[in-house]
Write a protein that holds these residues in place. Structure first.
Motif, PDB file in Angstrom:
ATOM      1  N   TRP A   1       1.128   4.137  -3.079  1.00  0.00           N
ATOM      2  CA  TRP A   1       0.784   5.542  -2.873  1.00  0.00           C
ATOM      3  C   TRP A   1       2.004   6.453  -2.903  1.00  0.00           C
ATOM      4  CZ3 TRP A   1      -3.731   7.247  -3.973  1.00  0.00           C
ATOM      5  CH2 TRP A   1      -4.808   6.361  -3.926  1.00  0.00           C
TER       6      TRP A   1
ATOM      7  N   VAL B   1      -3.049  11.643  -5.898  1.00  0.00           N
ATOM      8  CA  VAL B   1      -4.263  12.093  -6.568  1.00  0.00           C
ATOM      9  C   VAL B   1      -4.016  13.315  -7.454  1.00  0.00           C
ATOM     10  CG1 VAL B   1      -6.224  11.109  -5.341  1.00  0.00           C
ATOM     11  CG2 VAL B   1      -4.956  12.932  -4.263  1.00  0.00           C
TER      12      VAL B   1
ATOM     13  N   ASP C   1       0.237  10.820   6.470  1.00  0.00           N
ATOM     14  CA  ASP C   1       0.058  10.005   5.266  1.00  0.00           C
ATOM     15  C   ASP C   1       1.189   8.981   5.186  1.00  0.00           C
ATOM     16  OD1 ASP C   1      -1.803  10.657   2.537  1.00  0.00           O
ATOM     17  OD2 ASP C   1      -0.133   9.271   2.244  1.00  0.00           O
ATOM     18  N   VAL C   2       0.963   7.938   4.361  1.00  0.00           N
ATOM     19  CA  VAL C   2       2.009   6.927   4.144  1.00  0.00           C
ATOM     20  C   VAL C   2       2.933   7.306   2.989  1.00  0.00           C
ATOM     21  CG1 VAL C   2       0.538   5.043   4.995  1.00  0.00           C
ATOM     22  CG2 VAL C   2       0.596   5.539   2.542  1.00  0.00           C
ATOM     23  N   SER C   3       2.554   8.308   2.218  1.00  0.00           N
ATOM     24  CA  SER C   3       3.271   8.583   0.974  1.00  0.00           C
ATOM     25  C   SER C   3       4.232   9.766   1.131  1.00  0.00           C
ATOM     26  CB  SER C   3       2.255   8.898  -0.141  1.00  0.00           C
ATOM     27  OG  SER C   3       2.903   9.525  -1.216  1.00  0.00           O
TER      28      SER C   3
ATOM     29  N   VAL D   1       0.847  -1.201   0.000  1.00  0.00           N
ATOM     30  CA  VAL D   1       0.000   0.000   0.000  1.00  0.00           C
ATOM     31  C   VAL D   1       0.883   1.253   0.000  1.00  0.00           C
ATOM     32  CG1 VAL D   1      -1.680   1.308   1.380  1.00  0.00           C
ATOM     33  CG2 VAL D   1      -1.960  -1.164   1.083  1.00  0.00           C
TER      34      VAL D   1
ATOM     35  N   ALA E   1      -6.582   1.238   3.439  1.00  0.00           N
ATOM     36  CA  ALA E   1      -5.726   0.729   4.520  1.00  0.00           C
ATOM     37  C   ALA E   1      -5.909  -0.777   4.674  1.00  0.00           C
ATOM     38  CB  ALA E   1      -6.086   1.433   5.822  1.00  0.00           C
TER      39      ALA E   1
ATOM     40  N   ASP F   1       1.430   1.953   6.388  1.00  0.00           N
ATOM     41  CA  ASP F   1       0.188   1.178   6.390  1.00  0.00           C
ATOM     42  C   ASP F   1       0.189   0.109   7.485  1.00  0.00           C
ATOM     43  OD1 ASP F   1      -2.340   0.339   5.157  1.00  0.00           O
ATOM     44  OD2 ASP F   1      -1.210  -1.441   4.555  1.00  0.00           O
TER      45      ASP F   1
ATOM     46  N   GLY G   1     -10.426  11.861   4.244  1.00  0.00           N
ATOM     47  CA  GLY G   1     -11.178  11.802   2.991  1.00  0.00           C
ATOM     48  C   GLY G   1     -10.579  10.817   2.012  1.00  0.00           C
ATOM     49  N   GLY G   2     -11.244   9.678   1.847  1.00  0.00           N
ATOM     50  CA  GLY G   2     -10.835   8.740   0.801  1.00  0.00           C
ATOM     51  C   GLY G   2      -9.587   7.945   1.149  1.00  0.00           C
ATOM     52  N   VAL G   3      -9.470   7.482   2.399  1.00  0.00           N
ATOM     53  CA  VAL G   3      -8.224   6.852   2.861  1.00  0.00           C
ATOM     54  C   VAL G   3      -8.454   5.453   3.434  1.00  0.00           C
ATOM     55  CG1 VAL G   3      -6.261   7.122   4.448  1.00  0.00           C
ATOM     56  CG2 VAL G   3      -7.344   9.150   3.433  1.00  0.00           C
TER      57      VAL G   3
ATOM     58  N   TYR H   1      -6.182  12.555   8.476  1.00  0.00           N
ATOM     59  CA  TYR H   1      -5.524  11.255   8.330  1.00  0.00           C
ATOM     60  C   TYR H   1      -5.570  10.821   6.867  1.00  0.00           C
ATOM     61  CZ  TYR H   1      -3.897   6.600   9.103  1.00  0.00           C
ATOM     62  OH  TYR H   1      -3.126   5.474   9.045  1.00  0.00           O
ATOM     63  N   GLY H   2      -4.374  10.675   6.250  1.00  0.00           N
ATOM     64  CA  GLY H   2      -4.298  10.356   4.820  1.00  0.00           C
ATOM     65  C   GLY H   2      -4.483  11.627   4.004  1.00  0.00           C
TER      66      GLY H   2
ATOM     67  N   GLY I   1      -2.858  13.076   1.726  1.00  0.00           N
ATOM     68  CA  GLY I   1      -2.496  13.136   0.308  1.00  0.00           C
ATOM     69  C   GLY I   1      -1.691  14.400   0.026  1.00  0.00           C
TER      70      GLY I   1
HETATM   71  C1  LIG Z   1      -7.243   9.049  -2.699  1.00  0.00           C
HETATM   72  S1  LIG Z   1      -5.970   9.731  -1.742  1.00  0.00           S
HETATM   73  C2  LIG Z   1      -6.872  10.935  -0.780  1.00  0.00           C
HETATM   74  C3  LIG Z   1      -5.996  12.060  -0.325  1.00  0.00           C
HETATM   75  C4  LIG Z   1      -6.689  13.199   0.408  1.00  0.00           C
HETATM   76  N1  LIG Z   1      -7.274  12.774   1.657  1.00  0.00           N
HETATM   77  C5  LIG Z   1      -7.712  13.867  -0.470  1.00  0.00           C
HETATM   78  O1  LIG Z   1      -8.888  13.895  -0.085  1.00  0.00           O
HETATM   79  O2  LIG Z   1      -7.358  14.388  -1.522  1.00  0.00           O
HETATM   80  C6  LIG Z   1      -5.643   8.453  -0.570  1.00  0.00           C
HETATM   81  C7  LIG Z   1      -4.495   8.792   0.374  1.00  0.00           C
HETATM   82  O3  LIG Z   1      -4.474   7.818   1.425  1.00  0.00           O
HETATM   83  C8  LIG Z   1      -3.140   7.538   1.735  1.00  0.00           C
HETATM   84  N2  LIG Z   1      -3.115   6.231   2.403  1.00  0.00           N
HETATM   85  C9  LIG Z   1      -3.337   5.010   1.874  1.00  0.00           C
HETATM   86  N3  LIG Z   1      -3.274   4.059   2.837  1.00  0.00           N
HETATM   87  C10 LIG Z   1      -3.040   4.701   3.999  1.00  0.00           C
HETATM   88  C11 LIG Z   1      -2.885   4.262   5.352  1.00  0.00           C
HETATM   89  N4  LIG Z   1      -2.952   2.973   5.703  1.00  0.00           N
HETATM   90  N5  LIG Z   1      -2.637   5.207   6.289  1.00  0.00           N
HETATM   91  C12 LIG Z   1      -2.552   6.526   5.962  1.00  0.00           C
HETATM   92  N6  LIG Z   1      -2.696   6.989   4.709  1.00  0.00           N
HETATM   93  C13 LIG Z   1      -2.939   6.091   3.734  1.00  0.00           C
HETATM   94  C14 LIG Z   1      -2.433   7.578   0.379  1.00  0.00           C
HETATM   95  O4  LIG Z   1      -1.062   7.781   0.480  1.00  0.00           O
HETATM   96  C15 LIG Z   1      -3.139   8.749  -0.306  1.00  0.00           C
HETATM   97  O5  LIG Z   1      -2.452   9.945  -0.078  1.00  0.00           O
END
Ligand SMILES: C[S@@+](CC[C@H](N)C(=O)[O-])C[C@H]1O[C@@H](n2cnc3c(N)ncnc32)[C@H](O)[C@@H]1O
Length: 342
Positions: A65, A70, A137-139, A61, A191, A167, A185-187, A113-114, A116
């Motif tokens: 990422w 995004v 974030d993880v990225s 994961v 996971a 992750d 949002g969208g995270v 959280y996450g 992006g």
């Molecule tokens: C679709 S993007 C959404 C980014 C941001 N929240 C937005 O709304 O634009 C998903 C994000 O989740 C992060 N992500 C994925 N798995 C994760 C985890 N286990 N813990 C934290 N972040 C994570 C990815 O690195 C990525 O930046």
């Protein structure tokens, strides 16, 4: 960034920059250069970044990422960054209202959280009165983009900070009951252990603290029309796969290792097991879904569409603005849940 120019001159240059911004259209490079001369950009080091990568080997994961974000185009000027936030609201009907962006949050601590590449961290920094905004974030790539973008905005200094997590991290690296408001949002659908992450998020949110989380919505036009009909039947993609498997590959890139899609009841149960009170607000819509709706009748009539998708499409209604609803909730892919730690 401190400037060698006297304040009076800097003020005049900043005024010229803002006039130019009005006329510049896409000429953001010039605006950015002028903002730099005026001392309105800050070094990225001014935004604290805690990197916890040495404690965790990156898994599938994290690796995905790190390659994929995004929106990976760096912003060159604060005005361009602000304008993008507005455009994002235009592209996703009901997104702003459902996700309660950005709220007042006076003197509060917000955790995104996450985060992006930082849209909401920047938005909370600019438009809320929170004293601290933490993006996690993880990225490393996404965090680098967020950091560079925050550096464009003086409002971020001393308020925003970033944390690199992983992750497979079993702990969110924050003290118990230290966060007033959780935003994600969208995270969590990406996971490996969303319930474990939510338990940790519950630990760090203060009793009485609230949150807003978006995960992909199974009761959506994206799944039942765009995936099951447009992609699988019309375009012949993802042959032999279930719509849910196809969804994993058509929502955030074909190689995305994990993108779950929850019914409201499934995700409510996860939130409650993690200790939160939770409520489903509905699914905000993407342009892709609104475009796909033109084919709703053709999809219903198509003999290859599985009965569950046809039943969903037949039950769709529209609200006063013409947006699709399913059983009283907006039927977009962005499933929004409001949380409260009792
Ligand atoms: C679709 S993007 C959404 C980014 C941001 N929240 C937005 O709304 O634009 C998903 C994000 O989740 C992060 N992500 C994925 N798995 C994760 C985890 N286990 N813990 C934290 N972040 C994570 C990815 O690195 C990525 O930046």
């Amino acid at each position: 960034m401190s400037s060698i120019l006297p304040p009076r001159v800097r003020k005049r240059i900043a005024g010229a920059a803002s006039r130019l911004r009005r006329y510049a259209g896409e000429g953001w490079r010039a605006v950015g250069a002028i903002e730099r001369v005026a001392g309105r950009h800050h070094p990225v080091e001014a935004i604290p970044l805690r990197d916890l990568r040495d404690r965790h080997a990156p898994g599938q994961v994290d690796q995905y990422w790190t390659r994929h974000t995004v929106n990976s185009t760096p912003f060159r000027a604060a005005a361009e960054s602000r304008r993008y936030l507005e455009r994002r609201f235009d592209e996703h009907p009901r997104f702003r209202e459902m996700m309660e962006l950005y709220g007042d949050h006076r003197d509060g601590v917000i955790l995104d959280y996450g985060c992006g590449p930082g849209d909401d961290v920047v938005g909370f920094t600019l438009h809320s009165r929170a004293k601290r905004i933490i993006g996690m974030d993880v990225s490393p790539r996404a965090l680098g983009l967020t950091r560079a973008r925050l550096a464009l905005h003086g409002e971020a200094l001393g308020r925003a900070e970033l944390i690199q997590t992983a992750d497979d991290a079993t702990r969110v690296p924050l003290p118990d009951a230290s966060v007033d408001y959780l935003h994600s949002g969208g995270v969590l659908h990406h996971a490996s252990d969303p319930e474990g992450v939510l338990r940790e998020l519950h630990r760090v949110v203060k009793p009485g603290g609230r949150g807003c989380v978006m995960v992909y919505n199974q009761h959506s036009v994206w799944l039942h029309l765009y995936t099951a009909y447009t992609c699988q039947i019309v375009e012949g993609k993802f042959a032999g796969q279930s719509a849910l498997d196809a969804f994993t590959h058509n929502v955030d890139g074909e190689d995305c290792p994990l993108a779950r899609c929850y019914t409201p009841d499934e995700f409510l149960a996860i939130c409650r097991r993690a200790g939160f009170e939770a409520e489903f607000v509905g699914g905000y819509l993407s342009r892709t879904e609104l475009d796909a709706l033109a084919d709703r009748n053709a999809a219903i009539a198509h003999p290859a569409l599985a009965p569950a998708h046809r039943a969903f499409l037949e039950e769709l209604r529209v609200d006063a603005d013409g947006l699709p609803t399913y059983r009283g909730f907006h039927a977009g892919v962005g499933g929004v849940f409001r949380l409260r730690r009792p």
